[in-house]
Design an enzyme around this catalytic site. Structure first.
Site, PDB file in Angstrom:
ATOM      1  N   LYS A   1     -29.145 -94.280   6.550  1.00 28.99           N
ATOM      2  CA  LYS A   1     -28.307 -93.980   5.139  1.00 28.99           C
ATOM      3  C   LYS A   1     -29.551 -93.994   4.079  1.00 28.99           C
ATOM      4  CE  LYS A   1     -23.734 -95.710   4.005  1.00 28.99           C
ATOM      5  NZ  LYS A   1     -22.855 -96.873   4.269  1.00 28.99           N
TER       6      LYS A   1
HETATM    7  C1  E4P Z   1     -20.086 -96.057   2.541  1.00 26.25           C
HETATM    8  O1  E4P Z   1     -20.576 -95.948   3.767  1.00 26.25           O
HETATM    9  C2  E4P Z   1     -20.135 -97.569   2.138  1.00 26.25           C
HETATM   10  O2  E4P Z   1     -20.384 -98.488   3.158  1.00 26.25           O
HETATM   11  C3  E4P Z   1     -18.489 -97.951   1.797  1.00 26.25           C
HETATM   12  O3  E4P Z   1     -17.707 -96.984   2.259  1.00 26.25           O
HETATM   13  C4  E4P Z   1     -18.335 -98.493   0.380  1.00 26.25           C
HETATM   14  O4  E4P Z   1     -17.110 -98.807   0.332  1.00 26.25           O
HETATM   15  P1  E4P Z   1     -16.507 -99.943  -0.879  1.00 26.25           P
HETATM   16  O5  E4P Z   1     -16.416 -99.393  -2.090  1.00 26.25           O
HETATM   17  O6  E4P Z   1     -15.288-100.590  -0.564  1.00 26.25           O
HETATM   18  O7  E4P Z   1     -17.749-101.161  -0.918  1.00 26.25           O
END
Ligand code: E4P
Length: 218
Positions: free
Chosen positions: A87
């Site tokens: 990522k």
């Molecule tokens: C994406 O992969 C992130 O880990 C995640 O969806 C972020 O979500 P949040 O805005 O609830 O922290």
């Protein structure tokens, strides 16, 4: 649509997996910190534990924000397990790193995407997944689901193979809206996945069936 769970919590991952509908997991540094996992060695061990719990892709995020650092970390992460997807944040060095990874057969998830232009760069660099953050856009009065729809359309029009992974999903309605605009994947908290099951007519219907069964069977 594929379902990923957005957590580093092993119990929640196990529960979602046992439902039989889980296709993968996404994590991020905040989710890892929430589980109290510190130090590279422990983080790596944790990613392997997650990979051993589920069959699908597991996104593990790089911490470095420079090109060389991202390449080094990404290589370490993919060496942990064949299901790891690196990522990478949607910044200039991140796009360069995604290009490097895609040219070398390493799968990536371009994260922190908030515009169609960012999604275009991620696809051109060869990202496997692009993650538009639905809930965080809604938080600032923008339309997160609309962005998911725009990216889906753009990728279909130009035939980019990058999969649209709707992220920052906050509730069950978001999942349904992402289905409506054709997201390939939604990464969700366990509560939102379980929320899909809830319907009062299912509960009252089942209660009636059981009551009627008892009337004649005792
Ligand atoms: C994406 O992969 C992130 O880990 C995640 O969806 C972020 O979500 P949040 O805005 O609830 O922290």
């Amino acid at each position: 649509m594929k379902f990923f769970i957005d957590t580093a919590n092993l119990a929640q991952i196990k529960e979602a997996h046992e439902l039989g509908v889980l296709d993968g997991v996404t994590t991020n540094p905040s989710l890892m910190a929430k589980e109290g996992i510190s130090g590279v060695e422990n983080q790596h061990k944790h990613y392997v534990e997650i990979c051993n719990l589920v069959q699908g892709d597991v996104s593990a995020e790089v911490i470095a924000t420079d090109y060389e650092g991202m390449i080094r970390e990404g290589k370490e992460l993919v060496a942990l397990h064949p299901n790891i997807v690196v990522k990478v944040p949607c910044i200039a060095d991140g796009i360069r790193a995604i290009k490097y990874f895609s040219s070398n057969g390493i799968r990536t998830n371009c994260t922190l995407v908030f515009s169609t232009g960012q999604a275009l760069l991620a696809a051109k660099a060869g990202a496997t997944y692009v993650s538009p953050f639905v809930g965080r856009l809604d938080d600032v009065s923008e339309n997160g689901v609309a962005l998911v729809g725009e990216i889906v359309e753009m990728y279909r029009y130009y035939d980019y193979p990058t999969q649209v992974l709707a992220a920052s999903i906050r509730h069950t309605r978001h999942i349904i809206q992402c289905v409506e605009v054709g997201a390939d994947v939604a990464t969700c908290p366990l509560s939102a996945i379980k929320g899909l099951l809830k319907h009062p007519l299912t509960d009252s219907g089942l209660a009636q069936f059981l009551a009627d069964y008892k009337k004649v069977n005792g």
